[in-house]
Design an enzyme around this catalytic site. Structure first.
Site, PDB file in Angstrom:
ATOM      1  CE1 TYR A 152     -95.255  13.776  37.263  1.00 20.80           C
ATOM      2  CE2 TYR A 152     -95.602  14.961  35.225  1.00 20.80           C
ATOM      3  CZ  TYR A 152     -95.347  14.988  36.395  1.00 20.80           C
ATOM      4  OH  TYR A 152     -95.401  16.190  37.021  1.00 20.80           O
ATOM      5  CD  GLU A 164     -96.532  15.526  40.118  1.00 17.79           C
ATOM      6  OE1 GLU A 164     -95.367  16.465  39.845  1.00 17.79           O
ATOM      7  OE2 GLU A 164     -96.522  14.900  40.868  1.00 17.79           O
TER       8      GLU A 164
END
Ligand code: GDP
Ligand code: MN
Length: 386
Positions: free
Chosen positions: A101, A189
């Site tokens: 991530y 993101e």
């Protein structure tokens, strides 16, 4: 404003972040053609403004174009978190060795951007963050210097033990930093950031949230707004310069200033009522603005009374009063209206309301207007299902 995955990935790609080729499709036939062009082995992904698509069945692999059509058909029938899926992204499938991530958002408390990364990326990242927060690394960035190459390398080195993977990821992180600082985003993101079968680090997903207050600087991004992502009433509010958020209660609120609007909602709750909305008519006023505000509030069939809480500064109370009178007459509004107008031109406002044949209940204080508004909603004869 949120971008769809395919829009975000185009933005990422324009900054040199590696993504796999893909195409948007709105029908199974289009998905099939896209899959043919992409070599057959593809992933089909729902394009909706909701997280957790993978878990909701909105991300499916296909081995060949026929299968791509099949899964596209299934995904295009889905509703994810109440949102109908109208488009899918068909992208070349990747072989995944690891999922990380990588994201950058704003830490308001620290007054700095914060880079957030984790080696445990993928669809369970929320759970990872909740249950094993030590697996999530945070690094605040000095906005004056920006993210440096050394910082980026240090951060990605904590995710990847392989030096080559770490270098590729650091390069991606620097590009992500460039996106966030040039495009005024509040969040960028990549989840998952993967290492594929050829040891290439790739962005397999994108999430981009643009700061609405910076959008005027990016007309090209404003154009990407999905008309399906807001209701007719939200659009009307935005175009008129009103901030409107629908809630579930029955006391409609029309207030000037975000702080006063929040305080009014708090007070409604405090006195046992339930606000139907947040609505800030903004600093300047005009009767038209008030008219639009009333239309928007009354489009919500749960609303049984309307509270006006106006503190006249730049906003002129007489403008608001004129708007109320006009709206009630034009719209044949039968809802009980409770009004507190104080500040600039309040005398004139009172006169306008008194001399009109429009029925409104005046209130002097904030407590009073809120209590009267709640009581009016309870007694209101307005049928909530009409
Ligand atoms: P999200 O659930 O809405 O975040 O959707 P993502 O685009 O992140 O996809 C969810 C998951 O699907 C990823 O974490 C991957 O495990 C898987 N996935 C997505 N794209 C591919 C792909 O090209 N190949 C493979 N094998 N899995 C993929
Ligand atoms: Mn994802």
């Amino acid at each position: 404003m949120n971008l769809h995955e395919y829009q975000g990935r185009d933005l990422f790609a324009s900054y040199g972040i590696p993504v796999l080729p893909g195409e948007v499709a709105t029908t199974p036939a289009e998905a099939k053609d896209a899959a043919k062009r992409l070599g057959g082995h593809v992933v089909v992904k729902a394009q909706v403004h909701a997280g957790g698509r993978g878990k909701a069945g909105g991300v499916k692999l296909a081995d060949n174009p026929d299968q791509a059509a099949e899964v596209a058909q299934a995904i295009l029938k889905l509703k994810i978190k109440d949102l109908p899926v109208r488009k899918v992204l068909v992208a070349k499938a990747a072989e995944i060795k690891s999922e990380a991530y990588f994201g950058i958002t704003l830490d308001r408390a620290a007054r700095r951007p914060v880079v957030i990364v984790s080696a445990a990326g993928g669809v369970d990242i929320e759970e990872v963050a909740a249950k094993t927060p030590d697996k999530v690394i945070r690094h605040h960035v000095n906005p004056k210097t920006g993210l440096t190459e050394a910082e980026a390398l240090e951060i990605s080195g904590r995710v990847y033990s392989n030096a080559d993977h770490a270098k590729q990821a650091a390069d991606i992180l620097l590009k992500l930093w460039k996106v966030t600082s040039e495009k005024d985003t509040s969040l960028v993101e990549i989840n998952p950031l993967v290492v594929d079968g050829h040891d290439k680090v790739l962005a397999l997903d994108s999430k981009v949230v643009l700061d609405d207050n910076g959008l005027f600087r990016h007309p090209d991004l404003e154009e990407l707004r999905d008309p399906d992502s807001e209701t007719k009433w939200e659009r009307m509010a935005r175009e008129m310069g009103l901030s409107y958020v629908k809630l579930d209660g029955n006391v409609g609120c029309c207030v000037n200033g975000a702080g006063l609007a929040m305080a009014t909602m708090d007070l409604i709750k405090y006195y046992g009522g339930d606000p139907a909305n947040f609505l800030d008519i903004g600093g300047s006023s005009s009767p038209e603005k008030v008219l639009t505000a009333m239309k928007i509030i009354l489009a919500d069939k749960n609303v049984k009374s309307i509270v006006f809480n106006i503190f006249g500064g730049i906003t002129r109370c007489d403008d608001v009063a004129r708007g109320i009178v006009e709206a009630v007459k034009k719209g044949k509004i039968e809802h009980p209206i409770v009004v507190r107008l104080t500040g600039t031109n309040e005398e004139e406002a009172r006169k306008i309301l008194d001399e009109s044949d429009v029925e409104v209940t005046p209130a002097k204080t904030m407590d009073e207007v809120v209590q009267l508004g709640i009581r009016a909603a309870l007694r209101s004869k307005i049928d909530s299902v009409s």
